[in-house]
Design an enzyme around this catalytic site. Structure first.
Site, PDB file in Angstrom:
ATOM      1  N   ARG A 165       0.922  -1.159   0.000  1.00  0.00           N
ATOM      2  CA  ARG A 165       0.000   0.000   0.000  1.00  0.00           C
ATOM      3  C   ARG A 165       0.933   1.174   0.000  1.00  0.00           C
ATOM      4  O   ARG A 165       1.667   1.402   0.954  1.00  0.00           O
ATOM      5  CB  ARG A 165      -0.889  -0.011   1.248  1.00  0.00           C
ATOM      6  CG  ARG A 165      -1.615   1.315   1.527  1.00  0.00           C
ATOM      7  CD  ARG A 165      -2.619   1.663   0.429  1.00  0.00           C
ATOM      8  NE  ARG A 165      -3.411   2.860   0.760  1.00  0.00           N
ATOM      9  CZ  ARG A 165      -3.145   4.089   0.316  1.00  0.00           C
ATOM     10  NH1 ARG A 165      -2.086   4.316  -0.449  1.00  0.00           N
ATOM     11  NH2 ARG A 165      -3.941   5.105   0.633  1.00  0.00           N
TER      12      ARG A 165
ATOM     13  N   HIS B 157       2.089   7.200   1.502  1.00  0.00           N
ATOM     14  CA  HIS B 157       1.027   8.207   1.430  1.00  0.00           C
ATOM     15  C   HIS B 157       0.833   8.869   2.792  1.00  0.00           C
ATOM     16  O   HIS B 157       1.431   8.438   3.787  1.00  0.00           O
ATOM     17  CB  HIS B 157      -0.286   7.554   0.981  1.00  0.00           C
ATOM     18  CG  HIS B 157      -0.874   6.629   2.004  1.00  0.00           C
ATOM     19  ND1 HIS B 157      -0.336   5.389   2.290  1.00  0.00           N
ATOM     20  CD2 HIS B 157      -1.950   6.756   2.833  1.00  0.00           C
ATOM     21  CE1 HIS B 157      -1.054   4.801   3.241  1.00  0.00           C
ATOM     22  NE2 HIS B 157      -2.042   5.608   3.598  1.00  0.00           N
TER      23      HIS B 157
ATOM     24  N   HIS C 194      -2.511  11.336   5.034  1.00  0.00           N
ATOM     25  CA  HIS C 194      -3.899  11.844   4.963  1.00  0.00           C
ATOM     26  C   HIS C 194      -4.179  12.759   6.141  1.00  0.00           C
ATOM     27  O   HIS C 194      -3.422  12.786   7.112  1.00  0.00           O
ATOM     28  CB  HIS C 194      -4.919  10.697   4.914  1.00  0.00           C
ATOM     29  CG  HIS C 194      -4.492   9.467   5.638  1.00  0.00           C
ATOM     30  ND1 HIS C 194      -4.485   9.366   6.996  1.00  0.00           N
ATOM     31  CD2 HIS C 194      -4.011   8.279   5.171  1.00  0.00           C
ATOM     32  CE1 HIS C 194      -4.045   8.173   7.343  1.00  0.00           C
ATOM     33  NE2 HIS C 194      -3.743   7.492   6.262  1.00  0.00           N
TER      34      HIS C 194
ATOM     35  N   GLU D 109      -4.669   7.583  11.713  1.00  0.00           N
ATOM     36  CA  GLU D 109      -4.977   6.198  11.337  1.00  0.00           C
ATOM     37  C   GLU D 109      -4.567   5.249  12.461  1.00  0.00           C
ATOM     38  O   GLU D 109      -3.430   5.270  12.924  1.00  0.00           O
ATOM     39  CB  GLU D 109      -4.205   5.852  10.051  1.00  0.00           C
ATOM     40  CG  GLU D 109      -4.205   4.377   9.681  1.00  0.00           C
ATOM     41  CD  GLU D 109      -3.480   4.110   8.360  1.00  0.00           C
ATOM     42  OE1 GLU D 109      -3.686   4.892   7.400  1.00  0.00           O
ATOM     43  OE2 GLU D 109      -2.699   3.143   8.292  1.00  0.00           O
TER      44      GLU D 109
ATOM     45  N   HIS E 138       3.427   7.363   5.623  1.00  0.00           N
ATOM     46  CA  HIS E 138       3.684   5.959   5.984  1.00  0.00           C
ATOM     47  C   HIS E 138       3.439   5.032   4.804  1.00  0.00           C
ATOM     48  O   HIS E 138       2.919   5.466   3.765  1.00  0.00           O
ATOM     49  CB  HIS E 138       2.805   5.560   7.174  1.00  0.00           C
ATOM     50  CG  HIS E 138       1.345   5.812   6.949  1.00  0.00           C
ATOM     51  ND1 HIS E 138       0.768   7.041   7.153  1.00  0.00           N
ATOM     52  CD2 HIS E 138       0.347   4.990   6.543  1.00  0.00           C
ATOM     53  CE1 HIS E 138      -0.529   6.982   6.888  1.00  0.00           C
ATOM     54  NE2 HIS E 138      -0.816   5.735   6.499  1.00  0.00           N
TER      55      HIS E 138
ATOM     56  N   GLU F 103     -10.802   6.305   1.577  1.00  0.00           N
ATOM     57  CA  GLU F 103      -9.562   5.651   1.185  1.00  0.00           C
ATOM     58  C   GLU F 103      -9.146   6.090  -0.229  1.00  0.00           C
ATOM     59  O   GLU F 103      -8.000   5.966  -0.621  1.00  0.00           O
ATOM     60  CB  GLU F 103      -9.775   4.135   1.287  1.00  0.00           C
ATOM     61  CG  GLU F 103      -8.605   3.237   0.951  1.00  0.00           C
ATOM     62  CD  GLU F 103      -7.328   3.478   1.753  1.00  0.00           C
ATOM     63  OE1 GLU F 103      -7.387   3.979   2.884  1.00  0.00           O
ATOM     64  OE2 GLU F 103      -6.247   3.145   1.217  1.00  0.00           O
TER      65      GLU F 103
ATOM     66  N   HIS G 278     -20.852   4.693  27.252  1.00  0.00           N
ATOM     67  CA  HIS G 278     -19.571   5.403  27.145  1.00  0.00           C
ATOM     68  C   HIS G 278     -19.857   6.901  27.097  1.00  0.00           C
ATOM     69  O   HIS G 278     -20.562   7.360  26.202  1.00  0.00           O
ATOM     70  CB  HIS G 278     -18.825   4.965  25.882  1.00  0.00           C
ATOM     71  CG  HIS G 278     -18.625   3.482  25.827  1.00  0.00           C
ATOM     72  ND1 HIS G 278     -17.605   2.845  26.487  1.00  0.00           N
ATOM     73  CD2 HIS G 278     -19.352   2.513  25.244  1.00  0.00           C
ATOM     74  CE1 HIS G 278     -17.705   1.540  26.288  1.00  0.00           C
ATOM     75  NE2 HIS G 278     -18.752   1.301  25.537  1.00  0.00           N
TER      76      HIS G 278
ATOM     77  N   GLU H  87     -19.307   4.588  20.127  1.00  0.00           N
ATOM     78  CA  GLU H  87     -18.583   3.314  19.985  1.00  0.00           C
ATOM     79  C   GLU H  87     -18.728   2.854  18.539  1.00  0.00           C
ATOM     80  O   GLU H  87     -19.820   2.849  17.987  1.00  0.00           O
ATOM     81  CB  GLU H  87     -19.194   2.275  20.934  1.00  0.00           C
ATOM     82  CG  GLU H  87     -18.677   0.865  20.691  1.00  0.00           C
ATOM     83  CD  GLU H  87     -19.145  -0.128  21.753  1.00  0.00           C
ATOM     84  OE1 GLU H  87     -19.415   0.294  22.900  1.00  0.00           O
ATOM     85  OE2 GLU H  87     -19.235  -1.322  21.430  1.00  0.00           O
TER      86      GLU H  87
ATOM     87  N   HIS I 235     -26.233   0.119  26.449  1.00  0.00           N
ATOM     88  CA  HIS I 235     -26.206  -1.098  25.620  1.00  0.00           C
ATOM     89  C   HIS I 235     -25.520  -2.243  26.343  1.00  0.00           C
ATOM     90  O   HIS I 235     -24.956  -2.077  27.428  1.00  0.00           O
ATOM     91  CB  HIS I 235     -25.526  -0.830  24.279  1.00  0.00           C
ATOM     92  CG  HIS I 235     -24.101  -0.354  24.395  1.00  0.00           C
ATOM     93  ND1 HIS I 235     -23.785   0.941  24.760  1.00  0.00           N
ATOM     94  CD2 HIS I 235     -22.917  -0.981  24.230  1.00  0.00           C
ATOM     95  CE1 HIS I 235     -22.481   1.087  24.801  1.00  0.00           C
ATOM     96  NE2 HIS I 235     -21.916  -0.081  24.491  1.00  0.00           N
TER      97      HIS I 235
END
Ligand SMILES: *[C@@H]1O[C@H](CO)[C@@H](O)[C@H](O)[C@H]1NC(C)=O
Ligand SMILES: *[C@@H]1O[C@H](CO)[C@@H](O)[C@H](O)[C@H]1NC(C)=O
Ligand SMILES: *[C@@H]1O[C@H](CO)[C@@H](O)[C@H](O)[C@H]1NC(C)=O
Length: 459
Positions: free
Chosen positions: A142, A145, A147, A151, A190, A213, A325, A330, A369
């Site tokens: 991959r 690149h 962004h 990530e 990366h 993506e 939370h 989540e 939940h």
């Protein structure tokens, strides 16, 4: 249809007016062996049903109400979603979709790899997080690149080589295997490459639901869209040497097989002092009676400032207890097994969703939940991911234990001192039991429960 059974159900007027007693239900179902989706099946407690494992077709019948489906049906979907076809009687109100399967995402197929994404475009409730599932075969890259979004990633299978550059100008390189993580802060460049016999597959998570993506900043894309005269000046090279560079992005492509990290480390360049990667196996789990949870956030993985995560294993029949939370939505990814989750959204609104391996779920911040392990044939393994620097949750069980008993009694059991006593006995001191084993089927619960049931029937 079982006319006689239905008739006998209708002949029990108490059932349709008020909650039936345990005795009435017992009598009604005595010796009746049939599908939980039969018109005459009665379950006032809304127990979970693993329709897939049991080969059952969910039907919209519930406690004497409902009828057959006459129109077209997608039976496979219905089997995956038994609680949509026949929701628990406690579900109510309108709630947006909180489930998506990567099987419904478009797959971009490239040389030696593929990728598919679940973003706010696939699942509108997924607005804090976007997920990408990617596969790179042996030696497949991959490409380099960066962004706007940070990530975070979890290796689902195989081995992968990651490279990055930190903002202090340090170069980073590491090899990861199943269960390992990485985190690249926003804008950090990366690359990823499949290692081992079969390369790798991983889940990427971005801290914005709008991520795509398709819109990352890619090395070859930039070079292809810069005048050669400028590249020539920038790299101190005659432009003739740049004539054969790629005309467009390579994105995912077959690369050469990497050597060891030691061989490939750029010797002339300073090494990064940061850890962009993390071994989840190193984490001390929060052990519950019915499974365990491993938590990774900026407290043990300092670079991960915008993503916190939990990795849960839920035992046979067990459940991740009722909780919420406070700090973020989540975003869950189901790695193995099947689960039933009911989301409580206030204003009398609750809806139940079923999930299985490869599915994504969203539970907005603060909505109550639980996660029940539904599957009888597969372990339930799930990642809970949050756009937050810390993992935070509130347990309903512990809240009840932390509250003066009189208050709890007045709220839930005002007219039932005996039940109040039992309830308060259970929660006393709290549980710190985030994943609870199945109580009703445990041998130690057997006798105790029988006694309590008999007392309840006498009331
Ligand atoms: C690679 O994949 C093949 C075919 O699926 C399988 O037989 C083999 O065990 C895999 N190797 C590893 C190291 O997982
Ligand atoms: C990186 O992680 C290793 C253990 O995995 C640890 O020994 C080291 O101190 C960490 N370095 C930094 C800068 O956090
Ligand atoms: C989930 O439950 C099923 C049976 O209810 C069991 O076979 C499976 O091992 C459980 N998952 C885990 C992680 O223990």
């Amino acid at each position: 249809m079982h006319i006689t059974a239905l008739a006998s159900l209708l002949a029990l007027p108490a059932l349709s007016l008020a909650a039936p007693t345990v005795k009435q239900v017992k009598q009604h179902t005595l010796g009746v062996k049939h599908s939980p989706y039969a018109p005459d099946h009665y379950d006032p407690y809304d127990r979970k049903v693993d329709s897939q494992a049991e080969g059952l077709h969910p039907e919209p019948f519930r406690n004497g109400k409902g009828t057959t489906v006459l129109g077209p049906r997608n039976r496979m979907r219905e089997q995956q979603d038994p609680d949509m076809v026949r929701p628990p009687s406690t579900d109510h109100g309108a709630m947006p979709a909180m489930r998506w399967s990567f099987a419904d995402s478009h797959t971009r197929i490239e040389e030696g790899g593929w990728t598919r994404q679940t973003t706010v475009r696939e699942l509108p409730s997924s607005n804090q997080i976007a997920g990408v599932n990617m596969r790179l075969d042996k030696g497949v890259i991959r490409e380099l690149h960066w962004h706007k979004e940070a990530e975070w990633a979890y290796v689902l299978s195989g081995e992968v080589r990651v490279t990055a550059l930190d903002s202090d100008g340090g170069s980073f390189i590491d090899d990861l295997k199943e269960g390992d993580l990485w985190y690249f802060p926003s804008g950090h460049p990366h690359s990823l490459q499949g290692l081992g016999e079969n390369g790798t597959e991983f889940l990427l998570v971005f801290d914005s639901g709008g991520f795509s993506e398709e819109s990352t900043f890619i090395l070859t894309d930039w070079l292809a869209h810069t005048p050669k005269a400028v590249l020539s000046e920038n790299f101190r090279l005659p432009p003739e040497l740049l004539e054969h560079i790629p005309l467009s992005e390579k994105y995912i492509f077959q690369g050469s097989i990497p050597g060891s990290i030691d061989e490939e480390k750029p010797r002339a360049f300073k090494q990064s002092k940061l850890n962009f990667t993390f071994n989840m196996l190193d984490v001390e789990p929060r052990v519950g009676s019915g499974g365990e949870a491993k938590i990774v956030d900026s407290t043990n993985f300092p670079i991960s400032k915008t993503i916190a995560a939990g990795h849960l294993s839920i035992n046979p029949g067990a459940m991740r207890e009722m909780h919420w939370h406070p700090n973020a939505d989540e975003w869950s990814f189901f790695i193995r097994g099947r689960a039933r989750v009911t989301i409580f959204a206030a204003e009398g609104t609750a809806r139940t969703f079923d999930y299985q391996a490869g599915d994504v779920g969203v539970i907005p911040a603060n909505m109550g939940h639980f996660i029940e392990n539904l599957s009888n044939d597969e372990p339930l393994e799930v990642l809970e991911i949050f756009r937050a620097d810390r993992f935070m949750d509130f347990s309903l069980f512990d809240w009840m234990a932390a509250t003066p008993q009189r208050l709890v009694r007045d709220h839930i059991f005002a007219n039932h001192p005996k039940a109040a006593k039992e309830f308060l006995k259970r929660v006393e001191g709290g549980g710190k039991d985030v994943i609870k084993k199945q109580y009703y089927k445990s041998p130690e619960a057997g006798k105790e429960l029988e006694d309590l049931r008999e007392e309840a029937e006498e009331l």
